[in-house]
Design a protein around this motif. Structure first.
Motif, PDB file in Angstrom:
ATOM      1  N   GLY A   1     -16.218  60.540 -17.527  1.00  0.00           N
ATOM      2  CA  GLY A   1     -14.974  59.833 -17.826  1.00  0.00           C
ATOM      3  C   GLY A   1     -15.142  58.345 -17.637  1.00  0.00           C
ATOM      4  N   LYS A   2     -14.057  57.664 -17.318  1.00  0.00           N
ATOM      5  CA  LYS A   2     -14.080  56.214 -17.128  1.00  0.00           C
ATOM      6  C   LYS A   2     -14.443  55.863 -15.684  1.00  0.00           C
ATOM      7  CE  LYS A   2     -12.931  54.820 -21.269  1.00  0.00           C
ATOM      8  NZ  LYS A   2     -13.850  53.994 -22.087  1.00  0.00           N
ATOM      9  N   TRP A   3     -15.431  54.996 -15.561  1.00  0.00           N
ATOM     10  CA  TRP A   3     -15.851  54.470 -14.270  1.00  0.00           C
ATOM     11  C   TRP A   3     -15.672  52.950 -14.284  1.00  0.00           C
ATOM     12  CZ3 TRP A   3     -20.218  56.858 -10.995  1.00  0.00           C
ATOM     13  CH2 TRP A   3     -20.270  58.253 -11.145  1.00  0.00           C
ATOM     14  N   GLY A   4     -15.640  52.382 -13.077  1.00  0.00           N
ATOM     15  CA  GLY A   4     -15.709  50.935 -12.982  1.00  0.00           C
ATOM     16  C   GLY A   4     -17.131  50.457 -13.236  1.00  0.00           C
ATOM     17  N   PHE A   5     -17.245  49.236 -13.807  1.00  0.00           N
ATOM     18  CA  PHE A   5     -18.567  48.725 -14.169  1.00  0.00           C
ATOM     19  C   PHE A   5     -18.599  47.222 -13.951  1.00  0.00           C
ATOM     20  CE2 PHE A   5     -21.649  47.010 -17.234  1.00  0.00           C
ATOM     21  CZ  PHE A   5     -22.751  47.803 -16.980  1.00  0.00           C
ATOM     22  N   GLN A   6     -19.689  46.775 -13.336  1.00  0.00           N
ATOM     23  CA  GLN A   6     -19.842  45.351 -13.062  1.00  0.00           C
ATOM     24  C   GLN A   6     -21.322  45.030 -12.962  1.00  0.00           C
ATOM     25  OE1 GLN A   6     -18.078  44.189  -9.333  1.00  0.00           O
ATOM     26  NE2 GLN A   6     -18.098  41.998  -9.825  1.00  0.00           N
ATOM     27  N   VAL A   7     -21.716  43.892 -13.507  1.00  0.00           N
ATOM     28  CA  VAL A   7     -23.084  43.419 -13.327  1.00  0.00           C
ATOM     29  C   VAL A   7     -23.121  42.637 -12.027  1.00  0.00           C
ATOM     30  CG1 VAL A   7     -24.974  42.061 -14.278  1.00  0.00           C
ATOM     31  CG2 VAL A   7     -23.450  43.327 -15.809  1.00  0.00           C
ATOM     32  N   MET A   8     -23.995  43.043 -11.125  1.00  0.00           N
ATOM     33  CA  MET A   8     -24.060  42.428  -9.805  1.00  0.00           C
ATOM     34  C   MET A   8     -24.277  40.920  -9.938  1.00  0.00           C
ATOM     35  SD  MET A   8     -26.449  43.595  -6.572  1.00  0.00           S
ATOM     36  CE  MET A   8     -25.791  45.264  -6.563  1.00  0.00           C
ATOM     37  N   GLY A   9     -23.447  40.167  -9.230  1.00  0.00           N
ATOM     38  CA  GLY A   9     -23.526  38.716  -9.301  1.00  0.00           C
ATOM     39  C   GLY A   9     -22.593  38.117 -10.327  1.00  0.00           C
ATOM     40  N   HIS A  10     -21.971  38.965 -11.164  1.00  0.00           N
ATOM     41  CA  HIS A  10     -20.996  38.500 -12.148  1.00  0.00           C
ATOM     42  C   HIS A  10     -19.608  38.848 -11.651  1.00  0.00           C
ATOM     43  CE1 HIS A  10     -23.985  38.432 -15.776  1.00  0.00           C
ATOM     44  NE2 HIS A  10     -24.615  38.239 -14.631  1.00  0.00           N
ATOM     45  N   ALA A  11     -18.662  38.000 -11.931  1.00  0.00           N
ATOM     46  CA  ALA A  11     -17.300  38.218 -11.435  1.00  0.00           C
ATOM     47  C   ALA A  11     -16.549  39.263 -12.249  1.00  0.00           C
ATOM     48  CB  ALA A  11     -16.529  36.893 -11.447  1.00  0.00           C
ATOM     49  N   ALA A  12     -16.852  39.366 -13.532  1.00  0.00           N
ATOM     50  CA  ALA A  12     -16.072  40.223 -14.421  1.00  0.00           C
ATOM     51  C   ALA A  12     -16.245  41.699 -14.074  1.00  0.00           C
ATOM     52  CB  ALA A  12     -16.472  39.969 -15.869  1.00  0.00           C
ATOM     53  N   LYS A  13     -15.107  42.421 -14.073  1.00  0.00           N
ATOM     54  CA  LYS A  13     -15.122  43.856 -13.837  1.00  0.00           C
ATOM     55  C   LYS A  13     -14.620  44.561 -15.090  1.00  0.00           C
ATOM     56  CE  LYS A  13     -14.458  43.517  -8.832  1.00  0.00           C
ATOM     57  NZ  LYS A  13     -13.639  43.945  -7.661  1.00  0.00           N
ATOM     58  N   HIS A  14     -15.222  45.696 -15.376  1.00  0.00           N
ATOM     59  CA  HIS A  14     -14.935  46.383 -16.629  1.00  0.00           C
ATOM     60  C   HIS A  14     -14.777  47.876 -16.379  1.00  0.00           C
ATOM     61  CE1 HIS A  14     -16.420  42.707 -18.645  1.00  0.00           C
ATOM     62  NE2 HIS A  14     -17.407  42.755 -17.770  1.00  0.00           N
ATOM     63  N   SER A  15     -14.397  48.570 -17.433  1.00  0.00           N
ATOM     64  CA  SER A  15     -14.387  50.025 -17.457  1.00  0.00           C
ATOM     65  C   SER A  15     -15.454  50.479 -18.434  1.00  0.00           C
ATOM     66  CB  SER A  15     -13.015  50.523 -17.911  1.00  0.00           C
ATOM     67  OG  SER A  15     -12.992  51.926 -18.032  1.00  0.00           O
ATOM     68  N   ILE A  16     -16.141  51.577 -18.095  1.00  0.00           N
ATOM     69  CA  ILE A  16     -17.225  52.080 -18.941  1.00  0.00           C
ATOM     70  C   ILE A  16     -17.156  53.598 -18.986  1.00  0.00           C
ATOM     71  CG2 ILE A  16     -18.972  52.312 -17.113  1.00  0.00           C
ATOM     72  CD1 ILE A  16     -21.005  51.097 -19.119  1.00  0.00           C
ATOM     73  N   SER A  17     -17.608  54.161 -20.098  1.00  0.00           N
ATOM     74  CA  SER A  17     -17.617  55.615 -20.243  1.00  0.00           C
ATOM     75  C   SER A  17     -18.905  56.196 -19.674  1.00  0.00           C
ATOM     76  CB  SER A  17     -17.495  56.011 -21.721  1.00  0.00           C
ATOM     77  OG  SER A  17     -16.226  55.667 -22.228  1.00  0.00           O
ATOM     78  N   VAL A  18     -18.758  57.255 -18.912  1.00  0.00           N
ATOM     79  CA  VAL A  18     -19.877  58.021 -18.359  1.00  0.00           C
ATOM     80  C   VAL A  18     -19.729  59.459 -18.842  1.00  0.00           C
ATOM     81  CG1 VAL A  18     -20.937  58.888 -16.236  1.00  0.00           C
ATOM     82  CG2 VAL A  18     -20.111  56.522 -16.335  1.00  0.00           C
ATOM     83  N   PRO A  19     -20.780  60.057 -19.436  1.00  0.00           N
ATOM     84  CA  PRO A  19     -22.104  59.454 -19.645  1.00  0.00           C
ATOM     85  C   PRO A  19     -22.110  58.484 -20.818  1.00  0.00           C
ATOM     86  CG  PRO A  19     -22.040  61.692 -20.499  1.00  0.00           C
ATOM     87  CD  PRO A  19     -20.733  61.470 -19.823  1.00  0.00           C
ATOM     88  N   GLY A  20     -23.131  57.634 -20.823  1.00  0.00           N
ATOM     89  CA  GLY A  20     -23.276  56.669 -21.905  1.00  0.00           C
ATOM     90  C   GLY A  20     -24.245  55.572 -21.548  1.00  0.00           C
ATOM     91  N   GLU A  21     -24.782  54.941 -22.570  1.00  0.00           N
ATOM     92  CA  GLU A  21     -25.588  53.736 -22.389  1.00  0.00           C
ATOM     93  C   GLU A  21     -24.667  52.532 -22.252  1.00  0.00           C
ATOM     94  OE1 GLU A  21     -28.683  52.652 -25.071  1.00  0.00           O
ATOM     95  OE2 GLU A  21     -28.980  54.707 -25.753  1.00  0.00           O
TER      96      GLU A  21
END
Length: 970
Positions: A52-72
């Motif tokens: 389903g939907k998980w939280g996603f963030q690139v470490m060191g970046h401020a922006a937070k996103h939602s991402i589908s799991v499973p998925g690239e």
């Protein structure tokens, strides 16, 4: 190497964090991968799917996103650069009835390095993609408000050793496969491996169960297993208790080996994929605390000499290589697509899938078990010391520092798939150079699972990439027609791990003429026939099963491209039907029709099933329009006669239905071919002339011929222009232009690939142009000077309404290999309906195959900016895809035509009459329809083609090219 040393420490850390329930082989740790619980006492639902939907963030970046799991992540529009870390977060809601249980989490595939935390406590770490791993999170949990965090890096050492991202032409990163949270008792089932062994007669069998208990409680305990085996209908075959295991210490393991005799079990094989159901329950104090379930197929695999035996019978593998791919999600594929792939390939008469070049998902293996497919499961290791992977110009492929990663990739492949009867071979890796490291990997795999043979994909003869590997089965990639015979000289079975490469790299030619794909099937049949009859040839996997194409969110299209027998949207391409014919288990070797004294049709039939008598297949006959059912009892791997009662024969249609329910093959016969001659009426033929041209009148059709060039410049019916130019000689050169994108291993697919333009030869002038009245009509003869050659040409306007054009062309200097040559006509683009009848290479084709023996196709031009429409899921058949030249169906070469016509909406038409030796190709170009009637045509310019697909290629230098064209204008 500092980076590798760091990752080696990480790998050791993973083993230490996840060590409970593991064992070791040759000092290599074997991680625990628990069977998922079906039931746990006191727990309503012991496992929770975290997709389903998980939280996603690139470490060191401020922006937070939602991402589908499973998925690239990259297929979802996120960029994570090499060395950066992507952080996935999810709130965990732990059910109240899980209290007191061990709580674990399983990831079925993370690319390529994962560090797992719960509430900021590190609970697991893993290196490697496409394989499951687990972590115990019990001690890190809070009573509530639990946060799962997965820190993922891509392009780490396992990615480099597998060429995972290089191969896909983009970074493969993320949680690629499902994630499951599950609960088990404090004393629980760590593993349960089922192996079946038959007696020498392959009548009765032993089910060998290797179960491992893990006591994760605080005190010693005693336990035992209860096993219940039921058949497909639910009938209990046996119920058995193992011996009681006493005094299993706290944090201790106990192996329990149980052998159960089973009388005359149904055997599992691809033609009869019979599955039993095993329920294994863990008992403490005589009470069930945990149950797991699994399918069991009674199947035994052995290598004897240079053959492979399954259940005591030698088998011939005929299949494809399969990538996990979908254009919009990349290497993360849904369970529905996994099953659809298995169905499509099974229905194409494949009995075997090689999972190039990484392990398949659990869902695909379940489908293979149920539907009937042999599987060669390949570890995620690719191109080690191969020229396609440039890193080996920097690294030493014999360096022992790589060994732990290589072993782990293969071990986890085995752990993921060893309970699936469909898997009959473990592939250690793809197209790599054998070394002492691989010998150690092979040894570990053989100890972990001695019930299956291994392969190593190199070249088992010749000087290229042949370092004398020692896997159980030898491998050769891309053999020619002499390959099958060479297999008989080898001591091991030889598998053609990749062969009969689908046309892919001549990208512009394929966009121009999709008919190249229709020429694939007959040479494949020739190749596989040879493979079938040579005992030492185990079989092979066509390269490839599915187009490898990624539609990136930024608008790019990348990958290796259209090398599949089905496209990446799962639509069958022309090659699919060729594969189905070549791999057909039922071959009609000869047919005799009713004669005086014989009141039947007699078929000599070869049964190529490995296990199935033809009495298990339905044979449906439609004779002279009347259906009937015919029975046959031809044993597997043998031939016999089928007689169909008949007093006369006009038409015969045969349909062979596989016992699993799909149509395996069809054949259609007619008593005599319909005449291709159109019945013409006697018409008056005359001509007039002036200084510039001849004007021929043939009935109500008028022709204009330039005296300067000898070209027919106009054909009219009243005021309607039917032909703008021609027939003029045209030679289409072979062209393997791949689009020119920089690459290291041919991964050049891209948006900016466009069709080629093909023109008539440029005519300078005609000499000695003579008009002559003869008995059959009016004949014009001439010598022609072209830009780079010379020739002769005649027109004969016959009294029965035909135009017969004959030519000779001589090249003295051009050293060119033609794809096609013949005479080209140019028509107004209103002639947008193509109809044809041809003598097909096979007797029967599906209605949506561009190679069908007769049909009608519309031009249906569609402008496409690039190689294909980006991000658009097609809803029609592959034959209806179109570009600026027309639809695939309209613009594709139709070979061996008996007649072909182009017609406008008023019914005006031009028809070509032929003798099934010529090919027709039509397309829109420069606002006119070009129509080439080819007297020569080969199978295309694909550089990966070997014999027999490359047979028939010629050079034109110092050759006289001849041909003839017969048309009727109406």
């Amino acid at each position: 190497m500092q980076h590798i040393n760091k990752l080696f420490l990480v790998l050791c850390l993973f083993f230490s964090l996840n060590s409970f329930g593991q064992s070791s082989i040759n000092d290599f740790n074997i991680p625990r991968v628990s069977p998922l619980p079906a039931a746990v006492t006191g727990v309503e639902q012991p496992r929770i799917l975290l997709n389903g939907k998980w939280g996603f963030q690139v470490m060191g970046h401020a922006a937070k996103h939602s991402i589908s799991v499973p998925g690239e992540w990259e297929m979802q529009g996120f960029t994570v650069n090499e060395g950066e870390t992507a952080v996935y977060r999810l709130k965990l809601d732990i059910p109240a009835d899980w209290k007191g249980q061990r709580i674990k989490i399983r990831f079925d595939g993370v690319s390529s390095h994962a560090l797992v935390r719960v509430n900021n406590v590190k609970v697991g770490e893993h290196e490697g993609s496409f394989v499951p791993f687990e972590a115990d999170i019990t001690n890190a949990l809070n009573p509530s408000d639990n946060i799962l965090q997965v820190e993922v890096q891509a392009l780490t050492i396992s990615d480099r050793l597998a060429c995972t991202s290089q191969y896909a032409v983009h970074t493969i990163g993320g949680l690629l496969r499902k994630v499951v949270l599950f609960a088990v008792p404090q004393t629980n089932i760590a593993s349960n491996v089922a192996t079946t062994v038959f007696d020498p007669q392959f009548k009765n069998a032993a089910l060998k169960l290797q179960s491992q208990l893990a006591n994760e409680s605080a005190s010693a305990t005693s336990a035992q297993f209860q096993y219940i085996l039921t058949d497909a209908a639910g009938k209990v075959i046996f119920e058995k208790l193992s011996a009681l295991e006493k005094n299993i210490p706290s944090n201790g393991l106990r192996d329990i080996n149980t052998t159960i005799s089973v009388k005359q079990p149904e055997q599992w094989n691809p033609e009869h994929p019979y599955l039993y159901h095993l329920k294994s329950s863990l008992l403490l104090d005589g009470k069930v605390v945990q149950s797991i379930t699994q399918n069991v197929g009674f199947r035994q695999v052995e290598v004897k000499g240079n053959q492979l035996f399954v259940n005591g019978k030698s088998v011939k593998l005929h299949g494809v290589n399969r990538h996990s791919i979908y254009p919009l999600t990349g290497r993360s594929v849904s369970p529905e697509l996994d099953r659809k792939d298995a169905e499509l390939f099974r229905n194409a008469n494949c009995n075997y899938i090689r999972t190039s070049h990484y392990p398949p998902s659990e869902e695909f293996l379940n489908a293979a078990d149920e539907l009937g497919l042999f599987v060669e499961s390949e570890a995620s290791l690719c191109w080690i010391n191969h020229g396609a992977s440039p890193i080996w110009k920097k690294w030493d492929y014999k360096d022992e520092r790589f060994l732990p990663y290589m072993v782990n990739a293969d071990v986890e492949n085995v752990l993921a798939g060893r309970n699936h009867p469909s898997i009959i071979i473990w592939s250690l890796g793809n197209e790599s150079v054998w070394s002492p490291l691989w010998a150690k990997v092979n040894k570990v795999v053989k100890q972990l699972d001695p019930s299956r043979p291994t392969t190593f994909h190199d070249q088992c003869w010749g000087g290229y990439n042949n370092a004398h590997s020692k896997a159980d089965i030898a491998v050769y990639h891309y053999p020619g027609t002499n390959g099958p015979a060479a297999c008989d000289t080898m001591k091991r079975p030889v598998l053609f791990g990749e062969y009969a490469h689908i046309s892919c790299y001549s990208r512009r030619e394929l966009l121009t003429d999709p008919g190249v794909r229709s020429s694939y099937g007959k040479p494949l049949e020739m190749m596989y026939d040879s493979m079938y009859y040579h005992k030492g040839c185990l079989g092979g996997a066509i390269w490839a099963g599915i187009d490898d194409i990624f539609h990136m969110p930024d608008g790019r299209i990348v990958g290796y491209g259209p090398w599949g027998v089905i496209d990446a949207w799962r639509r069958p391409k022309p090659e699919y039907w060729g594969v189905k014919k070549a791999y057909s288990p039922i071959k009609i070797k000869s047919i005799k029709f009713p004669t005086a004294g014989k009141k039947y049709v007699e078929l000599l039939v070869e049964n190529r099933y490995d296990f199935t008598s033809l009495k298990g297949a339905a044979i449906i006959v439609v004779l002279n329009g009347q259906p009937q059912t015919v029975k046959a009892d031809i044993l597997p791997r043998s031939s016999g006669i089928i007689k169909i009662p008949a007093t006369e024969f006009k038409t015969l249609q045969l349909t062979f239905k596989d016992p699993r329910g799909f149509i395996a093959d069809e054949e259609k016969y007619e008593a005599e071919a319909h005449s291709t001659e159109l019945i013409g009426q006697n018409v008056e033929v005359s001509f007039t002339e002036n200084e510039a041209a001849y004007f021929v009148k043939q009935g109500n059709i008028q022709y204009s011929i330039s005296k300067n060039t000898g070209i027919i410049t106009s054909v009219r019916k009243g005021d309607t222009e039917i032909l703008n130019q021609g027939p003029v000689f045209s030679m289409v050169s072979m062209n393997d232009d791949d689009g020119g994108k920089p690459n290291v291993a041919g991964e050049t697919y891209q948006n900016n690939i466009y069709p080629l333009k093909n023109y008539p030869l440029y005519t300078l002038f005609a000499r000695d142009l003579v008009a002559q009245k003869i008995d059959s009509g009016l004949k014009f003869s001439m010598n022609i000077a072209y830009a780079d050659c010379k020739g002769k040409q005649t027109y004969l306007f016959t009294n029965d309404g035909k135009l017969i054009t004959e030519y000779e062309v001589q090249y003295s200097n051009a050293d060119i290999s033609p794809y096609q040559y013949g005479l080209m006509l140019q028509l107004p683009k209103s002639f947008d309906q193509l109809s044809w009848k041809r003598k097909g290479e096979f007797t029967a084709y599906p209605a949506n195959d561009i190679a069908r023996s007769e049909g009608t196709a519309m031009l249906n031009v569609k402008h496409v900016d690039g190689v294909e429409e980006w991000g658009v899921v097609p809803t029609s058949d592959w034959k209806d895809d179109a570009n600026d030249l027309g639809s695939n169906d309209f613009r594709s070469t139709k070979r061996y035509i008996q007649n072909a016509s182009l017609q406008d909406h008023n019914g005006d038409s031009i028809t070509v009459l032929s003798d099934a030796t010529q090919a027709s190709r039509s397309w829109l170009q420069d606002e006119h329809l070009n129509w080439l009637i080819a007297d020569y045509c080969n199978n295309g310019s694909e550089p990966y083609y070997g014999s027999p697909h490359s047979n028939g290629r010629i050079k034109i230098k110092d050759n006289t090219l001849k041909g003839k064209l017969v048309i009727v204008v109406k």
